[in-house]
Design a protein around this motif. Structure first.
Motif, short mmCIF file in Angstrom:
data_model
loop_
_atom_site.label_atom_id
_atom_site.label_comp_id
_atom_site.label_asym_id
_atom_site.label_seq_id
_atom_site.Cartn_x
_atom_site.Cartn_y
_atom_site.Cartn_z
N GLU B 387 65.77 -0.68 -59.17
CA GLU B 387 64.58 -1.06 -58.37
C GLU B 387 63.56 0.33 -58.72
O GLU B 387 62.39 -0.02 -58.97
CB GLU B 387 64.88 -0.89 -56.99
CG GLU B 387 65.42 -2.44 -56.76
CD GLU B 387 65.41 -2.57 -55.08
OE1 GLU B 387 65.87 -3.55 -54.65
OE2 GLU B 387 64.92 -1.73 -54.25
N ALA B 388 64.25 1.34 -59.02
CA ALA B 388 63.47 2.47 -58.96
C ALA B 388 62.93 2.45 -60.54
O ALA B 388 61.64 2.80 -60.71
CB ALA B 388 64.34 3.82 -59.05
N GLU B 389 63.81 2.05 -61.59
CA GLU B 389 63.13 1.87 -62.86
C GLU B 389 62.16 0.81 -62.75
O GLU B 389 60.94 0.91 -63.42
CB GLU B 389 64.38 1.08 -63.64
CG GLU B 389 65.10 2.35 -64.27
CD GLU B 389 66.36 1.97 -64.79
OE1 GLU B 389 66.40 0.55 -65.30
OE2 GLU B 389 67.30 2.73 -64.97
N GLU B 390 62.26 -0.58 -62.04
CA GLU B 390 61.19 -1.36 -62.07
C GLU B 390 59.94 -1.13 -61.52
O GLU B 390 58.87 -1.34 -61.89
CB GLU B 390 61.86 -2.64 -61.52
CG GLU B 390 61.00 -3.83 -61.73
CD GLU B 390 61.86 -5.28 -61.23
OE1 GLU B 390 61.34 -5.95 -60.65
OE2 GLU B 390 62.93 -4.99 -61.43
N LEU B 391 60.06 -0.17 -60.55
CA LEU B 391 58.98 0.32 -59.94
C LEU B 391 57.98 1.15 -60.75
O LEU B 391 56.83 1.06 -60.91
CB LEU B 391 59.32 1.08 -58.46
CG LEU B 391 58.13 1.90 -58.03
CD1 LEU B 391 57.62 1.10 -56.92
CD2 LEU B 391 58.42 3.23 -57.01
N ASP B 392 58.84 1.85 -61.73
CA ASP B 392 58.04 2.96 -62.39
C ASP B 392 57.26 2.14 -63.43
O ASP B 392 56.16 2.61 -63.96
CB ASP B 392 59.18 4.10 -63.12
CG ASP B 392 59.31 5.06 -62.18
OD1 ASP B 392 58.70 5.17 -61.03
OD2 ASP B 392 60.52 5.82 -62.34
N GLN B 393 58.03 1.13 -63.81
CA GLN B 393 57.14 0.16 -64.86
C GLN B 393 56.14 -0.46 -64.32
O GLN B 393 54.93 -0.29 -64.99
CB GLN B 393 58.54 -0.67 -65.20
CG GLN B 393 59.12 -0.67 -66.77
CD GLN B 393 58.35 -1.84 -67.31
OE1 GLN B 393 58.78 -2.91 -67.03
NE2 GLN B 393 57.81 -1.55 -68.06
#
Lengths: 350, 513
Positions: B387-393
Motif C-alpha cells: 500500500e505504501a508503494e502504491e501510495l507513493d506511485q
C-alpha cells in the motif's frame, strides 16, 4: 498502477511510514493524559499505602476488573463504529442464565461455554446489529429497547432466582493461576490482543473506523456499512457473553441481578480511554487504560480506607473532563458559556 | 466583537434618496476579494433584482445587509440612517428581513404562532397571549391578502405557503426591505405565480424587495430595476425595461464571454460506452437520456436544483426511486447501491469532499485504499508495504503535495486540492469504466484545479466515460467535449464543444429556450 519504484528515497519513506503506522496508536493517543494520571495515581497509592503494591492486591485488582474489561472492549467496537450498545448488561445476565441452564442440564462445560458465546453474538448481531445496521434504526433506541427486553427474558427464564452452577472448570477459570498469573487475567490479555489485531490489522478493523468516521463516505466508497455494523454488535454481544461467563465462574452461580450498572462503567472506561463518542477514532489501548484507571482508583481508595463514594465523584469528574478535552480539541471556535477562547475561523463565502 | 471601522454616516437625506443605499462595500476572505467597491440602491416600494453568476459576490452582499457578516468597509444607509452592520438582530430591527430557501419555521406550530414567534409584545407572565398573537397574525395576513388559516400547523403547508408565512413574519416585524434569496428554486409554476402576487402586493404597501434569482425569466417578470454583480463589483444598474435576456447575460458573464474552450486536445472518441435512457427520479429528474463514448468527457450544466447532482447519484444507485435503463458497453446494468455500482465499473467523486468523499479521522493511505479493497476478504491483513508503494506511485503521478511517504498521516493534514486528488485516486485505483464527478474542483485552489483538469484529460486514454457536473461554467468549457444543460430535472439542450459558450449555457440554464 503497480509499477516498481526504483529510487532510494521511497525506501526511506516506506520505513518512516511503517514506523508511523505502528506509532500511530501511541502518538495520536488521546488517552495519554489519562495514562499519566493513572501512573501518578499508581505511584501515589504505592508510596502512601504499603498494602497497595502487593502481589495479592494487584491480583485482586486485575481479576476484579476482568469482567468490566472484556465488556468494555466489546463496547469499544460499538462506539468506534459510531454507536453504543446499551444492552451489554442484560446480554451479560442472559448469557449467565443460559450457561447455568446448560451446565445444570448436564451439557459438557466446553460446549456450554461455546454455545453461550454464540448466543451472545446472536443476540448482539442478529437483533441489535440487524436493526441498527441493516434496518437503519437508531442505535440508542434499539439497544435501550433490547436492554429492557433481554432483562425481562432473564427474569422470566430464571424465575428471578439465582441458581447454583457447580463446575470445576469454571472454578479453575476464576481462581487458578497459569504461570503465576490468574487465568482471568490471561483471558483479558487474550481478548485485548485479538481485538487490537482485528481493529488495526484487518480490513474489517478499517471498516469499523471508516463507518464510525464517516458512514456516508464509507458507503459511497463501496463499504458494506450495514454488514459491518451487524458484525460490530455481534462482537459486542459475544464479549458481553464472555463477561457473563466470567461472572458465573466467579460467583459460582447464575444470578438475574448481575450487570445492571455495567453499561455505565463500560461506557465511562471507553470514553475516558479517548475513544470518540462520535466514533471513528480511539481504540482498545485507550480502553485498557480507562478500565485500569477505574480499577486502580477503586482499589486504591478501598485500600486507603476512603469511602467508596469518592470513586464515583472522581470517575464522574474525569469522564466529563475527558470528553470536554476531546470536544475542545475538535472545535474551531472554543467557547465556554459566554467566554470565547479563540476567534472563530470565518467560513468563506461567495 | 472586534473593533472594525464603523460606517461613516452619509448626510444626504434628500427627498428622492433611495430607501436602501449601499456604497463602497469591500469585503475579503483571506486573500480573496469577495466584494470590491460594490454598491446597491433600492428605491421605495421597488422590486430590485440582484443578479450575478456563482461567486460574483451576491451572497456576501446579502449577508452584509442582513448583518451576518461584517464588511471590511462599507457605507450603508436605510432611509438616510446608517445600518448597524455586523449585527443581525439590529439589522432586522432596522427593517431588513431575509427569506431564504430553507425556511426557519417551526413545523409543529400554527401559522399564527410562527408569524409572532419570539415577539415580546405578546408575552404575558403566564406565557403567550394566544388571542393577541392570533389577532396580530390575522392583521398581517389580511394586509398581505394571504388566504391562509392562522390555525393550520405549518407542517401541512405547501412550500410556497411556508414562504408566505416567512414573508408575513418579516412584515409583522415592520420590515422595510425584504430580501428574497432564490425564493422560487423549489416552487412549481403555479406556486411561483402566487408568490409573485404577494411580492406585487408588498410593493403596493411601500415595502421594497431585493429579488435574487438565477431564473432570468422570472427576473424580467417581477423586477423594476436590476443590479448586476460580477467578480465582486457592481457592473450595471439598469431599469429592467431597458434590458433583454441577451444583454443581461452579456453583463453577467462579461469578459469570460469570448474566452472559449481551454487547452484540452480534441479527443479520439471510441464506441458508445454508457447509454442512459429515460432515467427518472420522481421530483428530481425527468426522462433524461444521453450517450457517452469511450474516452469522452461530457458536462452537465444547470442551476442549483436543476438535477445535475441527482442525475449522477441516480446513475450510481443512490436514489431508490430511480427508473429507466442504463447500458454499459451495450449490456444492461442497474446499480441498486454504491457497492454494486463499484462492481459494475462505476465511480462517483461526490460534491462534498468532507461529508461524502473522505473519512477525515483516517489516514491518507486508508482513504486511498478504501474503494480498491472494499471487496477483499475482511479478516485479511492489509499489505502495508504494498500500500505504501502504491501510495507513493499515485502521489507521484498525480503530484499530491505533502503525501509522499506519509501514508499514515491524517488525510486532514493535506490541502483541499490534494485531498481532492486522493478522492479521485481512490477511484482510479479500481479502474472504473464510468467516472462520475460532481463539482470536481469545489474548494480547490487555482493551481490544483488545473492539475485536476490535466489528470482528467489524461484519463481519457484509458477509455472511460467521464461525466462532470459543475456549477462553474468555465470548468465545463475547459474540460468537456459536449455539455448538456439541465433545467428543472430535464436536459434542455446538448451543446458541442464548439457551440458552447458561457452565454449560451447561461441562456439555457436560466430557463430560456
Amino acid at each position: 498502477m503497480v509499477k516498481q519504484d526504483d529510487n532510494g528515497s521511497a525506501g526511506d519513506g516506506r520505513t518512516r511510514q511503517l514506523a508511523s503506522n505502528s506509532l500511530r496508536t501511541l502518538t495520536d493517543a488521546s488517552f495519554l493524559g489519562v495514562f499519566l494520571m493513572l501512573v501518578v495515581m499508581f505511584l501515589y497509592f504505592t508510596f502512601t499505602q504499603s498494602s497497595f503494591l502487593t502481589s495479592g492486591n494487584i491480583t485482586s485488582l486485575l481479576t476484579g476488573v476482568s469482567i468490566l474489561f472484556v465488556v468494555s472492549i466489546g463496547m469499544t467496537f460499538a462506539m468506534l463504529s459510531g454507536g453504543i450498545d446499551l444492552s451489554v448488561g442484560s446480554v451479560l445476565a442472559l448469557s449467565g442464565i443460559l450457561l447455568g441452564k446448560l451446565v445444570v442440564g448436564g451439557m459438557p462445560i466446553g460446549l456450554a461455554i461455546f454455545l453461550t458465546l454464540v448466543g451472545g453474538a446472536v443476540l448482539g448481531g442478529l437483533i441489535n446489529g440487524f436493526f441498527v445496521g441493516i434496518v437503519g434504526l437508531s442505535f440508542l433506541v434499539v439497544t435501550l429497547g433490547t436492554n429492557i427486553l433481554f432483562r425481562g427474558v432473564v427474569n422470566l427464564w430464571s424465575n428471578s432466582k439465582t441458581t447454583q452452577v457447580i463446575s470445576p472448570f469454571l472454578e479453575t477459570l476464576a481462581f487458578e493461576n497459569l504461570l503465576g498469573v490468574p487465568i482471568s487475567v490471561w483471558i483479558m490479555i487474550g481478548v485485548f490482543v485479538v481485538a487490537f489485531y482485528v481493529l488495526r490489522n484487518t480490513y474489517f478493523g478499517r471498516d469499523v473506523y471508516a463507518v464510525g468516521g464517516n458512514a456516508d463516505a464509507a458507503r459511497l466508497s463501496g463499504i458494506n456499512v450495514g454488514r459491518t455494523i451487524l458484525f460490530v454488535y455481534a462482537i459486542t454481544g459475544m464479549l458481553s457473553a464472555l463477561g457473563g461467563i466470567l461472572q458465573v465462574a466467579r460467583v459460582g452461580a447464575a444470578s438475574p441481578l448481575v450487570g445492571e450498572t455495567i453499561v455505565f462503567d463500560a461506557t465511562a472506561a471507553v470514553l475516558i480511554g479517548g475513544t470518540s463518542f462520535k466514533g471513528g477514532s480511539g481504540g482498545v489501548v485507550g480502553t485498557a487504560v480507562g478500565v485500569l484507571f477505574l480499577g486502580v482508583l477503586q482499589n486504591g481508595l478501598a485500600v486507603s480506607g476512603v469511602q467508596s463514594f469518592w470513586q464515583q465523584v472522581v470517575t464522574g469528574a474525569i469522564l466529563v473532563i475527558a470528553v470536554l478535552i476531546e470536544t475542545l480539541r475538535g472545535r474551531e471556535q472554543v467557547s465556554i458559556g459566554r467566554f470565547r477562547l479563540r476567534r472563530p475561523a470565518r467560513a468563506r463565502g461567495g | 466583537m472586534s473593533a472594525d471601522p464603523t460606517p461613516s454616516v452619509s448626510a444626504e437625506g434628500a427627498a428622492q434618496a433611495p430607501l436602501l443605499h449601499a456604497l463602497d462595500v469591500n469585503k475579503h476572505y483571506g486573500g480573496v476579494k469577495a466584494l470590491t467597491e460594490a454598491s446597491l440602491e433600492v428605491g421605495h416600494g421597488e422590486v430590485h433584482g440582484l443578479i450575478g453568476e456563482n461567486g460574483s459576490g451576491k451572497s456576501t452582499l446579502l449577508k452584509i445587509l442582513s448583518g451576518q457578516t461584517l464588511p471590511d468597509e462599507a457605507n450603508v444607509t436605510l432611509d438616510g440612517k446608517p445600518l448597524p452592520l455586523g449585527n443581525p438582530v439590529r439589522c432586522l430591527d432596522a427593517g431588513i428581513a431575509t427569506v431564504t430557501q430553507e425556511t426557519t419555521l417551526v413545523p409543529e406550530l400554527s401559522v399564527a404562532e410562527n408569524i409572532v414567534l419570539g415577539r415580546r409584545a405578546i408575552r404575558r407572565w403566564w406565557g403567550v397571549d394566544r388571542r393577541a398573537s392570533r389577532q396580530r397574525a390575522v392583521e398581517v395576513l389580511d394586509r398581505l391578502d394571504l388566504r391562509l388559516n392562522p390555525r393550520t400547523p405549518v407542517k401541512r403547508l405547501r412550500p410556497d405557503e411556508r414562504q408566505m408565512v416567512e414573508i408575513a413574519r418579516a412584515i409583522s416585524m415592520d420590515a422595510r426591505v425584504l430580501i428574497l434569496d432564490e425564493p422560487t428554486s423549489s416552487l412549481t409554476d403555479e406556486e411561483v405565480d402566487s408568490l409573485f402576487g404577494v411580492v406585487t402586493n408588498l410593493k403596493a404597501h411601500g415595502i421594497s424587495t431585493i429579488f435574487v434569482s438565477h431564473r432570468l425569466k422570472e427576473v424580467f417578470h417581477i423586477t423594476d430595476s436590476l443590479t448586476v454583480l460580477r467578480d465582486g463589483r457592481t457592473i450595471a444598474k439598469e431599469a429592467t425595461a431597458d434590458l433583454d435576456v441577451d444583454k443581461l447575460i452579456a453583463l453577467m458573464v462579461g469578459r469570460h464571454m469570448e474566452q472559449k474552450t481551454g487547452g484540452a486536445p480534441p479527443a479520439k472518441l471510441g464506441k458508445t460506452r454508457l447509454s442512459v435512457s429515460k432515467l427518472t427520479v420522481p421530483g428530481m429528474i425527468e426522462d433524461v437520456s444521453f450517450e457517452v463514448a469511450s474516452g469522452e468527457i461530457v458536462g452537465f450544466a444547470g442551476l442549483i436544483g436543476a438535477g445535475r447532482s441527482e442525475l449522477l447519484q441516480a446513475i450510481f444507485g443512490l436514489h431508490a426511486s430511480a427508473e429507466g435503463t442504463i447500458e454499459l458497453d451495450g449490456a444492461n446494468v442497474w446499480n441498486r447501491n454504491p457497492h454494486q455500482a463499484m462492481n459494475n465499473g462505476f465511480a462517483l467523486v461526490p460534491a462534498d469532499r468532507k461529508e461524502e468523499g473522505l473519512i477525515l479521522p483516517m489516514s491518507i493511505r486508508e482513504n486511498l485504499m478504501i474503494a480498491r479493497t472494499a471487496d477483499s476478504f475482511r479478516l485479511r491483513r492489509p499489505p502495508l508495504r504494498r500500500e505504501a508503494e502504491e501510495l507513493d506511485q499515485v502521489v507521484g503521478s498525480l503530484r499530491v503535495a505533502g503525501a509522499k511517504g506519509r501514508g499514515g498521516a491524517p488525510i486532514a493534514s493535506l490541502s483541499g486540492g490534494n485531498q481532492q486528488k486522493i478522492v479521485l485516486a481512490k477511484w482510479l485505483a479500481v479502474d472504473p469504466k464510468v467516472i462520475l464527478l460532481d463539482e470536481p474542483t469545489r474548494g480547490v485552489d487555482v493551481g490544483a484545479k488545473d492539475e485536476i483538469y490535466e489528470i482528467l484529460d489524461r484519463l481519457r486514454e484509458g477509455g472511460p466515460a467521464i461525466l462532470v457536473s459543475s456549477s462553474e461554467t468555465p470548468e465545463l468549457l475547459r474540460l468537456c467535449d459536449r455539455i448538456f444543460v439541465m433545467f428543472r430535472g430535464r436536459i434542455v439542450t446538448a451543446l458541442a464543444k464548439d457551440d458552447a459558450s458561457e452565454s449560451a449555457i447561461a441562456h439555457y440554464a436560466t430557463g430560456n429556450n
